[in-house]
Motif scaffolding. Sequence first.
Motif, PDB file in Angstrom:
ATOM      1  N   GLU A 115     -19.526  24.110  -9.771  1.00 29.06           N
ATOM      2  CA  GLU A 115     -18.717  25.022 -10.585  1.00 29.06           C
ATOM      3  C   GLU A 115     -19.574  26.175 -11.089  1.00 29.06           C
ATOM      4  OE1 GLU A 115     -18.251  21.619 -10.991  1.00 29.06           O
ATOM      5  OE2 GLU A 115     -16.114  21.211 -11.269  1.00 29.06           O
ATOM      6  N   GLY A 116     -20.850  25.894 -11.354  1.00 28.38           N
ATOM      7  CA  GLY A 116     -21.777  26.930 -11.795  1.00 28.38           C
ATOM      8  C   GLY A 116     -22.196  27.831 -10.634  1.00 28.38           C
ATOM      9  N   ILE A 117     -22.390  27.213  -9.452  1.00 32.75           N
ATOM     10  CA  ILE A 117     -22.774  27.981  -8.260  1.00 32.75           C
ATOM     11  C   ILE A 117     -21.700  29.032  -7.940  1.00 32.75           C
ATOM     12  CG2 ILE A 117     -22.968  27.777  -5.730  1.00 32.75           C
ATOM     13  CD1 ILE A 117     -24.525  25.149  -6.197  1.00 32.75           C
TER      14      ILE A 117
ATOM     15  N   MET B 137     -28.167  27.683  -7.366  1.00 32.34           N
ATOM     16  CA  MET B 137     -28.269  27.502  -8.816  1.00 32.34           C
ATOM     17  C   MET B 137     -29.723  27.690  -9.269  1.00 32.34           C
ATOM     18  SD  MET B 137     -27.076  26.696 -11.800  1.00 32.34           S
ATOM     19  CE  MET B 137     -25.371  26.439 -11.362  1.00 32.34           C
TER      20      MET B 137
ATOM     21  N   TRP C  34     -25.376  24.964 -17.370  1.00 34.06           N
ATOM     22  CA  TRP C  34     -24.298  24.374 -16.577  1.00 34.06           C
ATOM     23  C   TRP C  34     -24.134  22.879 -16.794  1.00 34.06           C
ATOM     24  CZ3 TRP C  34     -20.416  27.067 -15.150  1.00 34.06           C
ATOM     25  CH2 TRP C  34     -20.585  28.448 -14.987  1.00 34.06           C
TER      26      TRP C  34
ATOM     27  N   TRP D 298     -16.076  29.235   1.509  1.00 35.37           N
ATOM     28  CA  TRP D 298     -17.249  29.016   2.366  1.00 35.37           C
ATOM     29  C   TRP D 298     -18.211  28.052   1.681  1.00 35.37           C
ATOM     30  CZ3 TRP D 298     -18.654  30.285   7.265  1.00 35.37           C
ATOM     31  CH2 TRP D 298     -19.989  30.070   7.608  1.00 35.37           C
ATOM     32  N   ILE D 299     -18.290  28.155   0.367  1.00 34.92           N
ATOM     33  CA  ILE D 299     -19.251  27.349  -0.393  1.00 34.92           C
ATOM     34  C   ILE D 299     -18.766  25.914  -0.617  1.00 34.92           C
ATOM     35  CG2 ILE D 299     -20.399  27.140  -2.659  1.00 34.92           C
ATOM     36  CD1 ILE D 299     -20.485  30.233  -2.716  1.00 34.92           C
TER      37      ILE D 299
ATOM     38  N   ILE E  55     -14.975  39.002  -8.710  1.00 30.33           N
ATOM     39  CA  ILE E  55     -16.077  38.056  -8.896  1.00 30.33           C
ATOM     40  C   ILE E  55     -15.563  36.855  -9.689  1.00 30.33           C
ATOM     41  CG2 ILE E  55     -18.389  37.762  -9.922  1.00 30.33           C
ATOM     42  CD1 ILE E  55     -18.349  39.622  -7.459  1.00 30.33           C
TER      43      ILE E  55
ATOM     44  N   VAL F 170     -19.558  30.568  -9.955  1.00 29.86           N
ATOM     45  CA  VAL F 170     -19.430  31.686 -10.896  1.00 29.86           C
ATOM     46  C   VAL F 170     -20.438  32.790 -10.529  1.00 29.86           C
ATOM     47  CG1 VAL F 170     -19.785  32.368 -13.314  1.00 29.86           C
ATOM     48  CG2 VAL F 170     -18.450  30.331 -12.762  1.00 29.86           C
TER      49      VAL F 170
ATOM     50  N   GLU G 149     -15.555  34.081  -1.528  1.00 30.78           N
ATOM     51  CA  GLU G 149     -16.219  33.204  -0.559  1.00 30.78           C
ATOM     52  C   GLU G 149     -16.318  31.739  -1.017  1.00 30.78           C
ATOM     53  OE1 GLU G 149     -19.064  35.919  -1.251  1.00 30.78           O
ATOM     54  OE2 GLU G 149     -20.426  34.697  -2.424  1.00 30.78           O
TER      55      GLU G 149
ATOM     56  N   ARG H 199     -19.969  34.645  -7.847  1.00 31.89           N
ATOM     57  CA  ARG H 199     -19.779  34.946  -6.420  1.00 31.89           C
ATOM     58  C   ARG H 199     -18.350  35.434  -6.181  1.00 31.89           C
ATOM     59  NH1 ARG H 199     -24.615  33.248  -4.167  1.00 31.89           N
ATOM     60  NH2 ARG H 199     -23.920  34.045  -2.174  1.00 31.89           N
ATOM     61  N   ALA H 200     -18.068  35.885  -4.960  1.00 30.33           N
ATOM     62  CA  ALA H 200     -16.746  36.435  -4.662  1.00 30.33           C
ATOM     63  C   ALA H 200     -15.819  35.359  -4.102  1.00 30.33           C
ATOM     64  CB  ALA H 200     -16.880  37.599  -3.700  1.00 30.33           C
TER      65      ALA H 200
END
Lengths: 266, 403
Positions: B37-39, A118, A126, B49-50, B347, B41, B46, B43-44
């Motif tokens: 939730e922001g992290i 982030m 966010w 994994w996160i 994405i 958005v 994955e 990304r694919a």
Amino acid sequence: MFALTVLFLIMTKLRIIGIKFMNNKPKIAIYDFTDCEGCEVKLVSLGKIFKILLKKIDIINWRLGQERAENYPYDIAIIEGAPIRKEEVELLKELRQNSRMLIALGACAALGGIPSIMPEADRKIWYEKIYGSGYAPKGIDAKPLSAYVKIDFSVHGCPIDENEFLRAIEQILAGKKPSYRGHSVCLDCKIKENECRIIEGKLCIGPITEGGCGAICVSGGSPCYGCFGMREEANISALKKIFENIADKKEAERYFSMFHSRSGLS
Amino acid sequence: MLTQKFIAKIEGHGELAADFKNEKARLVTHEGERLFEGILVGRAEEAYWITPRICGVCPVAHNLASLSAVEDAYGIKVNETTRQLRLLMKCGQNLQSHVLHLFFLALPDYLGTDSGLELETKNPRAFKNALILKNIADKIVYAAGGRNVHPTTTTMGGFNKIPNKNELQTLLNEMEKTAKTAEWTAELSQKLEYPELKTDLEFIVIKNKKIFSNKNESVNIKNYKENILEETRDYGTAKFGKFNSPSGKREVMAGALARIALSKNSAETAKKYRLDFNNPFHNIPAQLIEILKYHKLAVKIVKKLLTAKMDGVIAKPSHNPPLRGVGAIEAPRGGLYHEIHLNEKGIITHANIITPTVQNLSSIEKSANTLLKQTQNKTETERKKLLIMLIRAYDPCLSCAAH
């Protein structure tokens, strides 16, 4: 005789990063900043071995494991997690000043890890989207410990490999400076007889990543995002060049930023 | 020092703020906001994994919930081997989490020690058995998931790698050796004394893609967002959830006690193990009983896999997938919901996560207020100790709650 003893004591103090434990157990504190606490769970996975280790060390402060919480000074402060709140940053600085040795435990502490994906500038948007307007945020940014203080050693990984933690502690108890493996994840992959991801045309940060993880992710069929940290002589530009032939720029960026958005790699 | 204010031996950083006179208690979460939730958005797929990195105590649950959300979005139907292996991972996860919570965090209160590691001298049998169970739980997750914390073998549509029959047989042998220890934990639930508390608990649980409450109400998991309402409080970084059923908005308890209360054999189990569904402290015996349940279920799954044909084929996305998916799973602490929306390039454009602890936080505070009302004759120190024991009994995971 007295002078010799004093000289010996001074020398032993100087020999390693200032830590030589003569007969008494080093006083250790385990702290966790904002994170998943999975690296501490890995410590518990050591089971009996952890119990044996407790005969050699004295954990005088560990919120997750015990009520006993003694104040510093500490011989070793082991810190898991990324300091996200201002209070955590302040505590980190306090711990640095009052601990002879400071060890980062896991990717969040050592690299910034997943929370550092982030960007600082996006946090505001966010906070509002997740918590709603009018929410007073507590966090500033998710950065590795090294953004604020000097780190003596990092036990890498997301999560750590508990045996690598043991190896570092054993070295310290033996009066040595803890050391990295000195080889890349590629060696771990060869030992595990894994197919090379790069030869297969897949992205991999293994070639520039410190080894010792046993290539556990690649062995499980997952990518290596380099959670064990960059090797000292890593040839980053060469790997990035290889990446250009494998994936588009955005995909490569996403790949590098999984654990390395604040480590200077991406 | 800053650390002193945090409650020891719970997952994450929480502070108890109790007003003993007015009988009001608050659990303040001091986790930093990681904004998962922001992290996600940008990304694919994955996501799986996160999201395990939300919580190191229940990473497998997050992994499975995200997998199920992205597979729902891509219209993927996984094969039977995948289903069974994931169920095995879930059993291992619930065992790992319960053992860690019970023996290292909550039970020292009942067995007279500070840390779980001190049990070795004060209660060597409990210590030995705790290690045996932690070890077998880890082995189950290793066998299917590749690693005990943050799985490495799972992927969208199936597994990168599935265990072979030799590995499964070795696991089965190990599990059979530990069956007696799992039985011992269920018996242990009868030997401990739990504090008295009379509350009107409402339970919530996910079964067959529906959310059930013991007030005889059920809603589809696809409507989780309308039925589990989250609110932000001006204290702490965790949200508080309530069950918004057709008949009103109420505090609900999720987790082991809820699962037993809403199981088919609930009356029988309650009688056999003297479980009190009005006392949240009984989440502790409920977890002890569940250790036996998940251990047995894991044995059953491995036996089934040993006789079945293993299918390692990874299922592919369907044509014209909805690109919006919901994944829900009974995690160790209760219902966990992941929702993921993707664009045509794969994405993530939107993500939402509701964790069990968010649901439990409202119930924790309600029960804590009740506890204060019912303990007026006790000293402040005793009441504080009971409040902390109550919080531990709920097994909150504040890393999950704030994520």
